[in-house]
Design a protein around this motif. Structure first.
Motif, PDB file in Angstrom:
ATOM      1  N   LYS A   1     -25.257  19.344  -1.223  1.00  0.00           N
ATOM      2  CA  LYS A   1     -24.859  20.711  -0.894  1.00  0.00           C
ATOM      3  C   LYS A   1     -24.908  21.578  -2.147  1.00  0.00           C
ATOM      4  CE  LYS A   1     -21.681  19.552   2.919  1.00  0.00           C
ATOM      5  NZ  LYS A   1     -22.034  20.595   3.919  1.00  0.00           N
ATOM      6  N   VAL A   2     -25.186  22.866  -1.951  1.00  0.00           N
ATOM      7  CA  VAL A   2     -25.198  23.807  -3.061  1.00  0.00           C
ATOM      8  C   VAL A   2     -24.116  24.850  -2.841  1.00  0.00           C
ATOM      9  CG1 VAL A   2     -27.626  23.495  -3.628  1.00  0.00           C
ATOM     10  CG2 VAL A   2     -26.975  25.202  -1.916  1.00  0.00           C
ATOM     11  N   GLU A   3     -23.613  25.382  -3.958  1.00  0.00           N
ATOM     12  CA  GLU A   3     -22.518  26.345  -3.879  1.00  0.00           C
ATOM     13  C   GLU A   3     -23.001  27.660  -3.282  1.00  0.00           C
ATOM     14  OE1 GLU A   3     -19.455  28.651  -6.948  1.00  0.00           O
ATOM     15  OE2 GLU A   3     -20.668  26.940  -7.638  1.00  0.00           O
ATOM     16  N   THR A   4     -22.168  28.225  -2.428  1.00  0.00           N
ATOM     17  CA  THR A   4     -22.457  29.542  -1.879  1.00  0.00           C
ATOM     18  C   THR A   4     -21.618  30.588  -2.604  1.00  0.00           C
ATOM     19  OG1 THR A   4     -20.763  29.298  -0.165  1.00  0.00           O
ATOM     20  CG2 THR A   4     -23.005  28.618   0.397  1.00  0.00           C
ATOM     21  N   GLU A   5     -22.117  31.787  -2.726  1.00  0.00           N
ATOM     22  CA  GLU A   5     -21.391  32.843  -3.413  1.00  0.00           C
ATOM     23  C   GLU A   5     -20.193  33.271  -2.577  1.00  0.00           C
ATOM     24  OE1 GLU A   5     -22.109  37.372  -5.158  1.00  0.00           O
ATOM     25  OE2 GLU A   5     -23.788  36.190  -4.336  1.00  0.00           O
ATOM     26  N   SER A   6     -19.038  33.324  -3.199  1.00  0.00           N
ATOM     27  CA  SER A   6     -17.826  33.734  -2.496  1.00  0.00           C
ATOM     28  C   SER A   6     -17.729  35.251  -2.511  1.00  0.00           C
ATOM     29  CB  SER A   6     -16.583  33.129  -3.163  1.00  0.00           C
ATOM     30  OG  SER A   6     -16.609  31.731  -3.047  1.00  0.00           O
ATOM     31  N   LYS A   7     -17.888  35.858  -1.362  1.00  0.00           N
ATOM     32  CA  LYS A   7     -17.791  37.304  -1.245  1.00  0.00           C
ATOM     33  C   LYS A   7     -16.355  37.684  -0.936  1.00  0.00           C
ATOM     34  CE  LYS A   7     -19.956  41.268   1.009  1.00  0.00           C
ATOM     35  NZ  LYS A   7     -20.914  41.721   2.061  1.00  0.00           N
ATOM     36  N   ILE A   8     -15.791  38.530  -1.753  1.00  0.00           N
ATOM     37  CA  ILE A   8     -14.388  38.911  -1.584  1.00  0.00           C
ATOM     38  C   ILE A   8     -14.311  40.043  -0.567  1.00  0.00           C
ATOM     39  CG2 ILE A   8     -12.310  39.708  -2.762  1.00  0.00           C
ATOM     40  CD1 ILE A   8     -13.497  38.584  -5.353  1.00  0.00           C
ATOM     41  N   ASP A   9     -14.056  39.659   0.682  1.00  0.00           N
ATOM     42  CA  ASP A   9     -13.961  40.629   1.763  1.00  0.00           C
ATOM     43  C   ASP A   9     -12.893  40.184   2.749  1.00  0.00           C
ATOM     44  OD1 ASP A   9     -15.118  38.441   2.956  1.00  0.00           O
ATOM     45  OD2 ASP A   9     -17.093  39.382   3.224  1.00  0.00           O
ATOM     46  N   ASP A  10     -12.845  40.823   3.902  1.00  0.00           N
ATOM     47  CA  ASP A  10     -11.840  40.470   4.907  1.00  0.00           C
ATOM     48  C   ASP A  10     -11.965  39.022   5.351  1.00  0.00           C
ATOM     49  OD1 ASP A  10     -10.514  42.889   4.946  1.00  0.00           O
ATOM     50  OD2 ASP A  10     -11.755  43.737   6.546  1.00  0.00           O
ATOM     51  N   ASP A  11     -13.208  38.551   5.490  1.00  0.00           N
ATOM     52  CA  ASP A  11     -13.401  37.163   5.922  1.00  0.00           C
ATOM     53  C   ASP A  11     -12.848  36.188   4.886  1.00  0.00           C
ATOM     54  OD1 ASP A  11     -14.593  37.914   8.293  1.00  0.00           O
ATOM     55  OD2 ASP A  11     -16.640  37.837   7.472  1.00  0.00           O
ATOM     56  N   PHE A  12     -13.051  36.517   3.632  1.00  0.00           N
ATOM     57  CA  PHE A  12     -12.512  35.665   2.562  1.00  0.00           C
ATOM     58  C   PHE A  12     -10.989  35.608   2.647  1.00  0.00           C
ATOM     59  CE2 PHE A  12     -10.785  35.341  -1.797  1.00  0.00           C
ATOM     60  CZ  PHE A  12     -11.307  34.113  -2.170  1.00  0.00           C
ATOM     61  N   ALA A  13     -10.376  36.771   2.835  1.00  0.00           N
ATOM     62  CA  ALA A  13      -8.916  36.819   2.939  1.00  0.00           C
ATOM     63  C   ALA A  13      -8.421  36.071   4.169  1.00  0.00           C
ATOM     64  CB  ALA A  13      -8.448  38.278   2.974  1.00  0.00           C
ATOM     65  N   LYS A  14      -9.145  36.233   5.292  1.00  0.00           N
ATOM     66  CA  LYS A  14      -8.737  35.534   6.512  1.00  0.00           C
ATOM     67  C   LYS A  14      -8.860  34.026   6.348  1.00  0.00           C
ATOM     68  CE  LYS A  14      -9.827  39.378   9.610  1.00  0.00           C
ATOM     69  NZ  LYS A  14     -10.763  39.904  10.643  1.00  0.00           N
ATOM     70  N   GLY A  15      -9.820  33.603   5.525  1.00  0.00           N
ATOM     71  CA  GLY A  15      -9.959  32.179   5.247  1.00  0.00           C
ATOM     72  C   GLY A  15      -8.763  31.615   4.504  1.00  0.00           C
ATOM     73  N   LEU A  16      -7.998  32.509   3.880  1.00  0.00           N
ATOM     74  CA  LEU A  16      -6.781  32.102   3.176  1.00  0.00           C
ATOM     75  C   LEU A  16      -5.547  32.262   4.059  1.00  0.00           C
ATOM     76  CD1 LEU A  16      -7.495  33.804  -0.275  1.00  0.00           C
ATOM     77  CD2 LEU A  16      -7.741  31.386   0.299  1.00  0.00           C
ATOM     78  N   GLY A  17      -5.761  32.637   5.316  1.00  0.00           N
ATOM     79  CA  GLY A  17      -4.648  32.758   6.253  1.00  0.00           C
ATOM     80  C   GLY A  17      -3.989  34.123   6.245  1.00  0.00           C
ATOM     81  N   LEU A  18      -4.676  35.134   5.693  1.00  0.00           N
ATOM     82  CA  LEU A  18      -4.106  36.479   5.619  1.00  0.00           C
ATOM     83  C   LEU A  18      -4.787  37.404   6.627  1.00  0.00           C
ATOM     84  CD1 LEU A  18      -3.925  36.787   1.728  1.00  0.00           C
ATOM     85  CD2 LEU A  18      -2.092  36.148   3.298  1.00  0.00           C
ATOM     86  N   GLU A  19      -4.188  38.591   6.803  1.00  0.00           N
ATOM     87  CA  GLU A  19      -4.701  39.535   7.785  1.00  0.00           C
ATOM     88  C   GLU A  19      -6.035  40.126   7.363  1.00  0.00           C
ATOM     89  OE1 GLU A  19      -1.660  42.425   8.137  1.00  0.00           O
ATOM     90  OE2 GLU A  19      -0.127  40.987   8.784  1.00  0.00           O
ATOM     91  N   GLY A  20      -6.189  40.356   6.075  1.00  0.00           N
ATOM     92  CA  GLY A  20      -7.414  40.969   5.595  1.00  0.00           C
ATOM     93  C   GLY A  20      -7.360  41.176   4.097  1.00  0.00           C
ATOM     94  N   LEU A  21      -8.378  41.853   3.558  1.00  0.00           N
ATOM     95  CA  LEU A  21      -8.493  42.027   2.114  1.00  0.00           C
ATOM     96  C   LEU A  21      -7.355  42.872   1.551  1.00  0.00           C
ATOM     97  CD1 LEU A  21     -10.111  41.546  -0.443  1.00  0.00           C
ATOM     98  CD2 LEU A  21     -11.524  43.532   0.124  1.00  0.00           C
ATOM     99  N   ASP A  22      -6.920  43.894   2.296  1.00  0.00           N
ATOM    100  CA  ASP A  22      -5.832  44.742   1.798  1.00  0.00           C
ATOM    101  C   ASP A  22      -4.560  43.934   1.561  1.00  0.00           C
ATOM    102  OD1 ASP A  22      -7.449  46.936   1.832  1.00  0.00           O
ATOM    103  OD2 ASP A  22      -6.730  47.708   3.758  1.00  0.00           O
ATOM    104  N   LYS A  23      -4.271  43.030   2.479  1.00  0.00           N
ATOM    105  CA  LYS A  23      -3.077  42.191   2.331  1.00  0.00           C
ATOM    106  C   LYS A  23      -3.214  41.267   1.125  1.00  0.00           C
ATOM    107  CE  LYS A  23       0.955  40.678   3.588  1.00  0.00           C
ATOM    108  NZ  LYS A  23       2.145  41.559   3.472  1.00  0.00           N
ATOM    109  N   LEU A  24      -4.419  40.729   0.927  1.00  0.00           N
ATOM    110  CA  LEU A  24      -4.659  39.863  -0.226  1.00  0.00           C
ATOM    111  C   LEU A  24      -4.452  40.630  -1.520  1.00  0.00           C
ATOM    112  CD1 LEU A  24      -5.590  37.248  -1.556  1.00  0.00           C
ATOM    113  CD2 LEU A  24      -7.963  37.971  -1.184  1.00  0.00           C
ATOM    114  N   LYS A  25      -4.983  41.858  -1.589  1.00  0.00           N
ATOM    115  CA  LYS A  25      -4.817  42.669  -2.792  1.00  0.00           C
ATOM    116  C   LYS A  25      -3.346  42.980  -3.049  1.00  0.00           C
ATOM    117  CE  LYS A  25      -9.328  44.967  -2.996  1.00  0.00           C
ATOM    118  NZ  LYS A  25     -10.032  46.278  -2.964  1.00  0.00           N
TER     119      LYS A  25
END
Length: 525
Positions: free
Chosen positions: A244-268
Motif C-alpha cells: 500500500k502507498v500513503e494517500t495525502e490527508s486532505k484537511i476537510d469535513d471528511d477528515f474531521a468526520k473520520g475523527l468522530g467530529l461534526e466537521g472541520l469547524d468543530k475540529l478547528k
C-alpha cells in the motif's frame, strides 16, 4: 512528667523527659482492668480471672503498648506545652538501661520552623505574557494532526515496496526450526522504515511486491524482553498480501468526520482550545517564576537544616538518576559533583519559598478541603497495585507527615493562585517564541545566581530544564514540553530546581510529632 531543655540553638531544640514509673504502672493497671473481662482462662468464669493472673499472662505486652502510648503522648504534650512547630519528625530515644518498674527517661531532638513575619502582599505587581492563537499556528497544528492520521491505498501489483509504504503481511517465525510464542501473525500492517519490528526485518522486505513470499533471517537483540529469544537467530516465512502507498490527508469535513467530529469547524475549535490551553500553561509558568523571584528577593530567614538536607537529597537522587542515563554517566556525574554546593543553596531556597508560601496561605485562610484531600489520596493510590491501594490509603490517613507531603503541591498551587488574584497584573501580547524565550531567560538568570565559581557552563543550560526532576509536581511548570532538549547540562537543572518550592510545608506543624516508625507505605507497582 519532668521536662528539661538541654539545647536551644537557632532552630534546634532538645529535651530530656522523665516519665515516673508510677504513672506507667497506673496506666498498666488501668489496661489490666480494661482487658480482664475479655480474658478466658480454664477454671475461671468469663470475666472473673484475677487481675494478678491477667497481668502475669499479658503484662509484658500490656507494658509495651502502654509505654509506646505514653511516649507518644509525652512528646505531643511537650510540643503543646512548649508551643513548638516541628519542621520534621522529632527524634525520640529511650535512655539505655530502662526496664519495667523504673522511670522512663527520653531524649527528644527536634528542629522547629522559623518564626516568619507574615509577608505583606499589598502592592504586588506581575506581568502576564499572553499568546493569541494565529491562523498559522492553527494550520500547523492541523497539519501535525493529519500527519499522525496517515491512510494508505492499495498499490499496483507491480509496485516494489519502499520506505514509507505499508505492507499487509502474514508471517511465521521459527528459532532452531521451532515456532515460538508471539512469532506468528496474519494481516499484520507494517510501514517500512518505521522501526516497528526488530532490526533487519523491515530492511529485507524492501523491494517486495504484492503476492511475494520470502524467508528472512534476523537476530533478536540482546536486550529483547523475552528471555528465550534474546540474541537468538530466527527465520520468518513472510507472505506479502498487499503493498500500500500513503494517500495525502486532505484537511476537510471528511477528515474531521473520520475523527468522530461534526466537521472541520468543530475540529478547528477543539485545536484552537488546545493551543490556548498550552499557551496558558506557559503563561502561568512565567508568572509563577516572577512571583517566586519577588518573594525570594524580599525575604530571608533561617530554615531548618534537616528540611534542607531532605530537599537536597531529593534533588541529588534525581540528578544521579539522570546522570546514569547519559551516554557518559561518569562524566555527567563529575559535572554535577562540581556544582554540589550550588544545589545545596537551591535546596535551601526551595525550602524557604515553601515555608513562605505556607505562611502566606495560613495567614489568608487558604485551605485544602476534605474532598480535595480525598481526591489526592485516591489519585496517589493509583500508583500502587490494586491489592496494595487500600493499605496505602490507610497509611496516608494514619500518618500526618505523609498527608502533609501529599497535600503540599496542591496547597502551593492554591496559594500561588491566591497571590495571582491579589496582584496588580499587566497583560502584554507576545508570540509563543517570545514567551518561551522569556521563561528561558529567567531560568538562565537564576542559574547564574546559583553559581559561586565563574567557570560554569552558560548557554547550553537553557534548554535542559524540561527534564527536571527535583520538583515533585511542578516540573511541567518549569519548561514547555515542546522545547525538550538533551538534559546534560547541570546549570539548567539548577535553574529549574531554583523555581520549585520544597514540597514540605508548614501546615504539617504539630502533626509532625506523631511516631510513624511502625508504619510503611506499600511499594509502588
Amino acid at each position: 512528667m519532668q521536662i528539661v531543655e538541654t539545647t536551644n540553638e537557632g532552630l534546634k531544640r532538645a529535651y530530656t523527659l522523665t516519665i515516673p514509673a508510677k504513672d506507667i504502672d497506673a496506666k498498666i493497671e488501668a489496661e489490666v482492668k480494661k482487658v480482664a473481662p475479655q480474658v478466658r482462662m480454664p477454671g475461671f468464669r468469663p470475666g472473673k480471672v484475677p487481675a494478678n493472673l491477667v497481668r502475669k499472662m499479658h503484662g509484658e505486652a500490656l507494658h509495651a503498648d502502654v509505654l509506646n502510648t505514653t511516649v507518644r503522648e509525652s512528646v505531643d504534650n511537650l510540643i503543646k506545652d512548649k508551643s513548638l512547630r516541628p519542621a520534621l519528625q522529632p527524634k525520640v530515644e529511650m535512655a539505655d538501661g530502662y526496664e519495667q518498674g523504673k522511670d522512663a527517661e527520653l531524649t527528644v531532638e527536634v528542629e522547629v520552623l522559623p518564626e516568619i513575619e507574615t509577608p505583606s502582599i499589598d502592592g504586588l505587581k506581575l506581568e502576564k505574557l499572553t499568546v493569541p492563537v494565529s491562523d498559522e499556528q492553527l494550520d500547523e497544528a492541523l497539519g501535525r494532526l493529519a500527519e499522525g492520521q496517515k491512510s494508505y491505498k492499495d498499490a499496483a501489483k507491480t509496485k516494489k515496496a519502499a520506505d514509507g509504504d505499508q505492507l499487509i503481511i502474514d508471517f511465521v517465525g521459527r528459532v532452531d526450526g521451532t515456532e515460538f510464542e508471539g512469532g506468528k501473525a496474519e494481516d499484520a500492517p507494517l510501514v517500512l522504515g518505521s522501526g516497528q519490528f526488530i532490526p533487519g526485518f523491515e530492511d529485507q522486505l524492501t523491494g517486495v511486491k504484492t503476492g511475494d513470499k520470502k524467508t528472512i533471517t534476523v537476530t533478536f537483540p540482546e536486550d529483547y524482553p523475552a528471555e528465550n529469544l534474546k540474541g537468538k537467530e530466527a527465520e520468518f516465512d513472510v507472505t506479502v498480501k498487499q503493498v500500500k502507498v500513503e494517500t495525502e490527508s486532505k484537511i476537510d469535513d471528511d477528515f474531521a468526520k473520520g475523527l468522530g467530529l461534526e466537521g472541520l469547524d468543530k475540529l478547528k475549535e477543539l485545536m484552537k482550545g488546545q493551543i490556548e490551553q498550552e499557551s496558558a500553561h506557559l503563561t502561568r509558568t512565567q508568572m509563577k517564576r516572577q512571583l517566586l523571584d519577588k518573594l525570594a528577593a524580599d525575604h530571608d530567614f533561617p530554615v531548618p537544616p534537616s528540611m534542607v538536607d531532605a530537599e537536597f537529597q531529593q534533588i541529588w537522587n534525581q540528578l544521579s538518576q539522570e546522570a546514569a542515563r547519559e551516554e557518559d554517566p561518569e562524566a555527567a556525574m563529575k559535572e554535577i559533583e562540581a556544582e554540589k554546593e550550588d544545589y545545596k543553596r537551591i535546596a535551601e531556597r526551595r525550602v524557604r519559598l515553601g515555608l513562605l508560601l505556607s505562611e502566606i496561605g495560613q495567614a489568608n485562610g487558604v485551605e485544602i478541603s476534605q474532598q480535595e484531600m480525598q481526591m489526592l489520596i485516591q489519585q496517589a493510590a493509583q500508583q500502587y497495585r490494586p491489592e496494595d491501594r487500600e493499605r496505602f490509603v490507610e497509611y496516608i490517613r494514619s500518618e500526618p507527615m505523609a498527608q502533609a507531603q501529599l497535600r503540599a503541591p496542591l496547597y502551593e498551587d492554591k496559594v500561588v493562585d491566591f497571590l495571582f488574584d491579589k496582584a496588580e497584573v499587566t497583560e502584554r501580547e507576545v508570540t509563543r517564541e517570545e514567551l518561551e524565550a522569556a521563561i528561558e531567560a529567567e531560568e538562565e538568570a537564576e542559574a547564574e545566581k546559583a553559581k559561586k565559581a565563574p567557570a560554569k557552563k552558560k548557554a547550553p543550560a537553557k534548554k535542559a530544564a524540561a527534564k527536571k526532576a527535583p520538583a515533585k509536581k511542578a516540573d511541567a511548570e518549569k519548561k514547555p514540553a515542546a522545547k525538550k532538549a538533551p538534559a546534560k547540562k547541570a546549570p539548567a537543572k539548577k535553574a529549574a530546581a531554583e523555581k520549585k518550592p520544597a514540597a514540605k510545608k508548614a501546615p504539617a506543624k504539630k502533626a509532625a510529632a506523631k511516631k510513624p516508625a511502625a508504619k510503611k507505605a506499600p511499594a509502588k507497582k
